[in-house]
Design a protein around this motif. Sequence first.
Motif, PDB file in Angstrom:
ATOM      1  N   LEU A  79      -5.832  14.447  -8.027  1.00  0.00           N
ATOM      2  CA  LEU A  79      -4.990  15.780  -7.405  1.00  0.00           C
ATOM      3  C   LEU A  79      -5.320  16.051  -6.264  1.00  0.00           C
ATOM      4  O   LEU A  79      -6.266  17.004  -6.445  1.00  0.00           O
ATOM      5  N   ASN A  80      -4.513  16.395  -5.600  1.00  0.00           N
ATOM      6  CA  ASN A  80      -4.233  17.514  -4.769  1.00  0.00           C
ATOM      7  C   ASN A  80      -3.442  17.612  -4.106  1.00  0.00           C
ATOM      8  O   ASN A  80      -2.290  16.906  -3.900  1.00  0.00           O
ATOM      9  N   ALA A  81      -2.857  19.559  -3.183  1.00  0.00           N
ATOM     10  CA  ALA A  81      -1.956  19.671  -2.680  1.00  0.00           C
ATOM     11  C   ALA A  81      -1.793  20.244  -1.152  1.00  0.00           C
ATOM     12  O   ALA A  81      -3.279  21.084  -1.365  1.00  0.00           O
ATOM     13  N   THR A  82      -0.912  20.226  -0.747  1.00  0.00           N
ATOM     14  CA  THR A  82      -1.628  21.608   0.751  1.00  0.00           C
ATOM     15  C   THR A  82      -0.396  21.374   1.121  1.00  0.00           C
ATOM     16  O   THR A  82       1.110  20.341   0.709  1.00  0.00           O
ATOM     17  N   VAL A  83       0.123  22.806   1.801  1.00  0.00           N
ATOM     18  CA  VAL A  83       1.510  23.178   2.278  1.00  0.00           C
ATOM     19  C   VAL A  83       1.098  24.038   3.299  1.00  0.00           C
ATOM     20  O   VAL A  83      -0.171  24.354   3.663  1.00  0.00           O
TER      21      VAL A  83
ATOM     22  N   VAL B 133      -7.659  17.061 -13.678  1.00  0.00           N
ATOM     23  CA  VAL B 133      -6.625  16.402 -14.927  1.00  0.00           C
ATOM     24  C   VAL B 133      -7.040  15.026 -14.843  1.00  0.00           C
ATOM     25  O   VAL B 133      -6.650  13.849 -13.932  1.00  0.00           O
ATOM     26  N   LYS B 134      -7.484  14.653 -15.767  1.00  0.00           N
ATOM     27  CA  LYS B 134      -8.114  13.467 -15.647  1.00  0.00           C
ATOM     28  C   LYS B 134      -7.198  12.324 -16.055  1.00  0.00           C
ATOM     29  O   LYS B 134      -7.731  11.473 -15.157  1.00  0.00           O
ATOM     30  N   PHE B 135      -5.704  12.175 -16.221  1.00  0.00           N
ATOM     31  CA  PHE B 135      -4.617  11.288 -16.240  1.00  0.00           C
ATOM     32  C   PHE B 135      -4.463  11.208 -14.827  1.00  0.00           C
ATOM     33  O   PHE B 135      -3.826   9.893 -14.267  1.00  0.00           O
TER      34      PHE B 135
ATOM     35  N   PHE C 138      -2.666  11.576  -5.408  1.00  0.00           N
ATOM     36  CA  PHE C 138      -3.526  11.460  -6.998  1.00  0.00           C
ATOM     37  C   PHE C 138      -4.169   9.879  -6.928  1.00  0.00           C
ATOM     38  O   PHE C 138      -3.164   9.070  -5.964  1.00  0.00           O
ATOM     39  N   LYS C 139      -4.571   9.487  -7.805  1.00  0.00           N
ATOM     40  CA  LYS C 139      -5.034   8.118  -7.736  1.00  0.00           C
ATOM     41  C   LYS C 139      -4.269   7.361  -9.610  1.00  0.00           C
ATOM     42  O   LYS C 139      -4.747   8.184 -10.233  1.00  0.00           O
ATOM     43  N   ILE C 140      -4.235   6.445  -9.433  1.00  0.00           N
ATOM     44  CA  ILE C 140      -4.328   5.501 -10.054  1.00  0.00           C
ATOM     45  C   ILE C 140      -4.213   3.814 -10.732  1.00  0.00           C
ATOM     46  O   ILE C 140      -4.117   3.212  -9.378  1.00  0.00           O
ATOM     47  N   SER C 141      -5.813   3.922 -10.791  1.00  0.00           N
ATOM     48  CA  SER C 141      -7.200   3.401 -11.098  1.00  0.00           C
ATOM     49  C   SER C 141      -7.204   3.142  -9.839  1.00  0.00           C
ATOM     50  O   SER C 141      -7.474   4.353  -8.973  1.00  0.00           O
ATOM     51  N   ARG C 142      -7.528   2.110  -8.700  1.00  0.00           N
ATOM     52  CA  ARG C 142      -7.429   1.901  -7.539  1.00  0.00           C
ATOM     53  C   ARG C 142      -6.210   2.453  -6.609  1.00  0.00           C
ATOM     54  O   ARG C 142      -6.671   1.946  -4.951  1.00  0.00           O
ATOM     55  N   VAL C 143      -5.214   2.751  -6.873  1.00  0.00           N
ATOM     56  CA  VAL C 143      -4.365   2.791  -6.607  1.00  0.00           C
ATOM     57  C   VAL C 143      -4.071   4.572  -5.614  1.00  0.00           C
ATOM     58  O   VAL C 143      -3.833   4.889  -6.388  1.00  0.00           O
ATOM     59  N   ALA C 144      -3.731   4.838  -4.304  1.00  0.00           N
ATOM     60  CA  ALA C 144      -3.749   6.191  -3.738  1.00  0.00           C
ATOM     61  C   ALA C 144      -2.422   6.308  -3.986  1.00  0.00           C
ATOM     62  O   ALA C 144      -1.443   5.808  -3.227  1.00  0.00           O
TER      63      ALA C 144
ATOM     64  N   GLN D 227       3.950   6.603  -0.228  1.00  0.00           N
ATOM     65  CA  GLN D 227       3.518   6.361  -0.006  1.00  0.00           C
ATOM     66  C   GLN D 227       2.494   5.845  -1.515  1.00  0.00           C
ATOM     67  O   GLN D 227       1.701   6.597  -2.169  1.00  0.00           O
ATOM     68  N   ALA D 228       1.937   4.309  -1.717  1.00  0.00           N
ATOM     69  CA  ALA D 228       1.117   3.591  -2.616  1.00  0.00           C
ATOM     70  C   ALA D 228       0.283   3.293  -1.377  1.00  0.00           C
ATOM     71  O   ALA D 228       0.755   2.320  -0.853  1.00  0.00           O
ATOM     72  N   GLU D 229      -1.011   2.900  -1.989  1.00  0.00           N
ATOM     73  CA  GLU D 229      -2.207   2.606  -0.696  1.00  0.00           C
ATOM     74  C   GLU D 229      -2.414   1.532  -1.465  1.00  0.00           C
ATOM     75  O   GLU D 229      -3.685   2.172  -2.842  1.00  0.00           O
ATOM     76  N   TRP D 230      -3.315   0.475  -1.898  1.00  0.00           N
ATOM     77  CA  TRP D 230      -4.561  -0.323  -2.340  1.00  0.00           C
ATOM     78  C   TRP D 230      -5.398  -0.847  -1.336  1.00  0.00           C
ATOM     79  O   TRP D 230      -4.970  -1.263  -0.446  1.00  0.00           O
TER      80      TRP D 230
END
Length: 414
Positions: free
Chosen positions: A352-356, A346-348, A380-386, A409-412
Motif C-alpha cells: 500500500l502506497n500513496a502519493t500527492v 497493512v497486511k491485507f 496496493f496488491k491483492i495476491s499477484r494483481v497490482a 487499473q488492475a495489472e497481473w
Amino acid sequence: MKDEAVALKLTKAVLGAFLVAGWSGNALAADQPSEDKLQVQPLLDLRLRYENVDQPTLDANGLTLRLRAGAEAKLGHFSFLAEVEGTAALVNNYNAFPFPLPGEDQWRPQYSVIADPENAELNRLQLQYKTGSNSVTLGRQRINLDDQRWVGSVGWRQNEQTFDAVRGEAKLGPVAADLTYAIKQRTIFGADAGPRTAFDGHFIFAGLSSKVGPIQGKLFAYLLDYDEDFFLANSSQSYGLTLSTAVPITGKTKLSLRASYARQSDYAQNPFDYATDYWSLEAGTALAGFAVAGGWEKLGSDKGRGLQTPMATLHKFNGWADLFLTTPTNGLEDAYVSVSRKFDGVKFLPGLNATVVFHQFDSDVGNIEYGTEWDASLGFKISRVAILAKYADYGAKGFGVDTRKFWLQAEWAF
C-alpha cells in the motif's frame, strides 16, 4: 552527422571498442557459463484499465484490456526474445488519436483523447549477446534511458513505444558507456495511426557515466534526424550533463540532490533555427515516515520554438493530466512538490502506497501563468494483481482547458 553512412561508421566504431575493451580474453573467460543449457522464460502481462476524462466541452470514458505475451530463450551468452502486444477496447467512448485521421474509426473528435487505440502488433523481437556488464542488443527493443526524460518506452500507455535499433552497453573501468543507433521509433498509436504509426530516421543516443566520490555523473547526447516531412521540426541535437548525490543530514536520513542541464538546437532538416536550454533541479528526503521532494524543470524557448523531447515517457513529467506532452511555443517552467508514503503495516493490502503532487506551470518567456495541477495516486496488491487508482486535476489559466482525469487499473504479470 546527417549521412547514414557516417552514423553507421560511428556506431560500428564504438561498438567495436566495446567488444575489444569489454570482451577480451580474461573478461570473457571469467564470465564463461558453467554449462550451455537452453532456458526459456515465458513473458505474460495483462492490464485492465478504466480511464475517464472531464473537460468543459468534451469528455471520454474508456475501458481497455492489454495483453502482452512472448518468451525469452537463453543459451550461454546469447538470448532471443519475441513478444506480441494487443489492446482491446471494452468501452470505446473516447478519441484514440490526438491528431486528425479522417475516415479512421478510432478517430472520434466528439470525445476527449485517451491515447490507447485498439491494436495488435509485434512489440519486441531482439537478439542479445551479454557477458557481465557488457551487451549488444539488436532488433525491436524497449529502451528506457535514465529517468526517461529523453528516451523511454511510454509504459503508462497500453501500447508500448519501442525502437528498431542496435544498442551497446559496456563498463570500461570506472566508466559506463551506452550507445544506441536506431532507424525507427514505433509509437504508442498502433497500426491504424497512419504515418504516425512509426517514424523513420537516424537516431543516436549516447551516454558516458561514472561516479567520483559521492557524486554520480553522466554526459549524454541525443541526435534525432527524422525522415517524415511533417515531423522534421522535431529533429534536434541535445547535449547535456546530469549530476546526483545524497548528503547525510542526521542518522540514516539523507538529502537526495539531482541536477540536469542540456542545450538543444535544430538538427538535420529541421526548418527552424533555434537553440535553447533544459534545466532540472530536484531535492528529496524522508520526513516522519513520508518521502518529500521538490523540484523545478525548465524547457526553454527560442524564436518561438519550445524545447521538445518527442521520444520521452512524457506522462512521468509535467503533470498526469498530460497537458504539456508538446512543449508550448513560449516554453515551460514546472515547479512541483510531492509527498508520498508506503504503509508496510497493512497486511491485507501489501505494498500500500500513496502519493500527492502539486504543480505550478508558467512559461519560460512572456511571463504567462499557464495553470496549476493536483495529482494523487493510491496503489496496493491483492495476491499477484497490482491495483492502482490515480487522479489528476489541471486548473487552466493561460494555457489549455480545465481537465480532470481518473484511472482505475488492475495489472497481473507472470
